[in-house]
Design a protein around this motif. Sequence first.
Motif, PDB file in Angstrom:
ATOM      1  N   LYS A 110       0.849  -1.202   0.000  1.00  0.00           N
ATOM      2  CA  LYS A 110       0.000   0.000   0.000  1.00  0.00           C
ATOM      3  C   LYS A 110       0.877   1.242   0.000  1.00  0.00           C
ATOM      4  O   LYS A 110       1.743   1.386   0.860  1.00  0.00           O
ATOM      5  N   ARG A 111       0.637   2.163  -0.948  1.00  0.00           N
ATOM      6  CA  ARG A 111       1.379   3.422  -0.941  1.00  0.00           C
ATOM      7  C   ARG A 111       0.585   4.439  -0.116  1.00  0.00           C
ATOM      8  O   ARG A 111      -0.336   5.084  -0.591  1.00  0.00           O
ATOM      9  N   THR A 112       0.964   4.574   1.153  1.00  0.00           N
ATOM     10  CA  THR A 112       0.238   5.452   2.062  1.00  0.00           C
ATOM     11  C   THR A 112       0.902   6.822   2.220  1.00  0.00           C
ATOM     12  O   THR A 112       0.366   7.686   2.905  1.00  0.00           O
ATOM     13  N   SER A 113       2.058   7.018   1.585  1.00  0.00           N
ATOM     14  CA  SER A 113       2.757   8.291   1.692  1.00  0.00           C
ATOM     15  C   SER A 113       3.760   8.407   0.547  1.00  0.00           C
ATOM     16  O   SER A 113       3.810   7.554  -0.350  1.00  0.00           O
ATOM     17  N   ALA A 114       4.548   9.469   0.575  1.00  0.00           N
ATOM     18  CA  ALA A 114       5.622   9.684  -0.400  1.00  0.00           C
ATOM     19  C   ALA A 114       6.672  10.546   0.270  1.00  0.00           C
ATOM     20  O   ALA A 114       6.385  11.238   1.255  1.00  0.00           O
ATOM     21  N   ASP A 115       7.883  10.497  -0.243  1.00  0.00           N
ATOM     22  CA  ASP A 115       8.937  11.360   0.289  1.00  0.00           C
ATOM     23  C   ASP A 115       8.731  12.803  -0.164  1.00  0.00           C
ATOM     24  O   ASP A 115       8.832  13.738   0.630  1.00  0.00           O
ATOM     25  N   ILE A 116       8.467  12.977  -1.458  1.00  0.00           N
ATOM     26  CA  ILE A 116       8.232  14.316  -2.018  1.00  0.00           C
ATOM     27  C   ILE A 116       6.998  14.256  -2.907  1.00  0.00           C
ATOM     28  O   ILE A 116       6.835  13.334  -3.710  1.00  0.00           O
ATOM     29  N   VAL A 117       6.129  15.256  -2.773  1.00  0.00           N
ATOM     30  CA  VAL A 117       4.968  15.407  -3.644  1.00  0.00           C
ATOM     31  C   VAL A 117       5.102  16.732  -4.385  1.00  0.00           C
ATOM     32  O   VAL A 117       5.529  17.746  -3.820  1.00  0.00           O
ATOM     33  N   THR A 136      -3.510  17.615   4.058  1.00  0.00           N
ATOM     34  CA  THR A 136      -3.671  16.170   4.068  1.00  0.00           C
ATOM     35  C   THR A 136      -2.340  15.468   3.821  1.00  0.00           C
ATOM     36  O   THR A 136      -2.019  14.471   4.476  1.00  0.00           O
ATOM     37  N   TYR A 137      -1.562  15.973   2.887  1.00  0.00           N
ATOM     38  CA  TYR A 137      -0.230  15.399   2.653  1.00  0.00           C
ATOM     39  C   TYR A 137       0.601  15.417   3.937  1.00  0.00           C
ATOM     40  O   TYR A 137       1.331  14.474   4.233  1.00  0.00           O
ATOM     41  N   LEU A 138       0.492  16.496   4.679  1.00  0.00           N
ATOM     42  CA  LEU A 138       1.254  16.623   5.927  1.00  0.00           C
ATOM     43  C   LEU A 138       0.864  15.508   6.902  1.00  0.00           C
ATOM     44  O   LEU A 138       1.728  14.846   7.495  1.00  0.00           O
ATOM     45  N   VAL A 139      -0.431  15.284   7.062  1.00  0.00           N
ATOM     46  CA  VAL A 139      -0.918  14.240   7.963  1.00  0.00           C
ATOM     47  C   VAL A 139      -0.513  12.854   7.466  1.00  0.00           C
ATOM     48  O   VAL A 139      -0.261  11.946   8.260  1.00  0.00           O
ATOM     49  N   LEU A 140      -0.409  12.691   6.151  1.00  0.00           N
ATOM     50  CA  LEU A 140      -0.039  11.410   5.570  1.00  0.00           C
ATOM     51  C   LEU A 140       1.460  11.124   5.676  1.00  0.00           C
ATOM     52  O   LEU A 140       1.913  10.058   5.259  1.00  0.00           O
ATOM     53  N   GLY A 141       2.209  12.065   6.209  1.00  0.00           N
ATOM     54  CA  GLY A 141       3.630  11.829   6.425  1.00  0.00           C
ATOM     55  C   GLY A 141       4.535  12.200   5.279  1.00  0.00           C
ATOM     56  O   GLY A 141       5.720  11.826   5.263  1.00  0.00           O
ATOM     57  N   VAL A 142       4.020  12.944   4.292  1.00  0.00           N
ATOM     58  CA  VAL A 142       4.872  13.429   3.201  1.00  0.00           C
ATOM     59  C   VAL A 142       5.908  14.387   3.783  1.00  0.00           C
ATOM     60  O   VAL A 142       5.569  15.273   4.572  1.00  0.00           O
ATOM     61  N   ARG A 143       7.160  14.212   3.416  1.00  0.00           N
ATOM     62  CA  ARG A 143       8.249  14.984   4.018  1.00  0.00           C
ATOM     63  C   ARG A 143       8.490  16.321   3.338  1.00  0.00           C
ATOM     64  O   ARG A 143       8.992  17.260   3.950  1.00  0.00           O
ATOM     65  N   GLU A 144       8.129  16.415   2.064  1.00  0.00           N
ATOM     66  CA  GLU A 144       8.431  17.638   1.309  1.00  0.00           C
ATOM     67  C   GLU A 144       7.366  17.844   0.240  1.00  0.00           C
ATOM     68  O   GLU A 144       6.922  16.886  -0.390  1.00  0.00           O
TER      69      GLU A 144
END
Length: 200
Positions: A110-117, A136-144
């Motif tokens: 499952k792709r639940t996040s990404a390093d950079i969006v 939402t990206y922030l809550v999903l753990g996206v770092r950048e």
Amino acid sequence: MSTLATEVEVNFSPLVHRYTLEEFWELPDPGDRSHYELIGGQLFMVPPPDPPHGSIDARLIKSLMRFLLANQIEGDVHHPRESIYRSDGTYLEPDMMYVSRNLAEQMGKKRTSADIVFEYLSRSNVTYDRTTKAATYLVLGVRELWLIDPATVTIEVLYATERNGTPLWKGWRCFQGDVAESSVLEGWRVSVDELFEGLI
């Protein structure tokens, strides 16, 4: 004897209906190059992008892939209809995302996040991308998060941090003459002038 086909009702008010991920996947395609996204069970309509969306994407992916290959950095670059999704009723399609090998192994299937969006802003989606989707990206753990805006000819690079235990984005906006730099992929730099040259 003919029968009427049952139409799936699409509702955007979470007060009327919150969608599960399974229900979301069963929704009919809007059919006008728009697509749906889902955040915590709430449905959102995302309009088709405006030019120069495609040209910006082409230039940015060339720059990113050159850097990854030159530095032998493992990971994958994804485009729609690849998504970030969670079983809590959340499904988002970034314009582009980078997922490191390390993160991919942590997530499994499952792709639940990404390093950079990366999101390329259009008149039709600028508010949604800067507010609801970014949070939402922030809550999903996206770092950048990179927000590329042709209207202002800027690249905004945001880094995930926190204050008093609350996650927040922090970063800066790069204008013409500036160079945007990644924190996650240290050493990758993108010239604002080169990215937008001839497109604006």
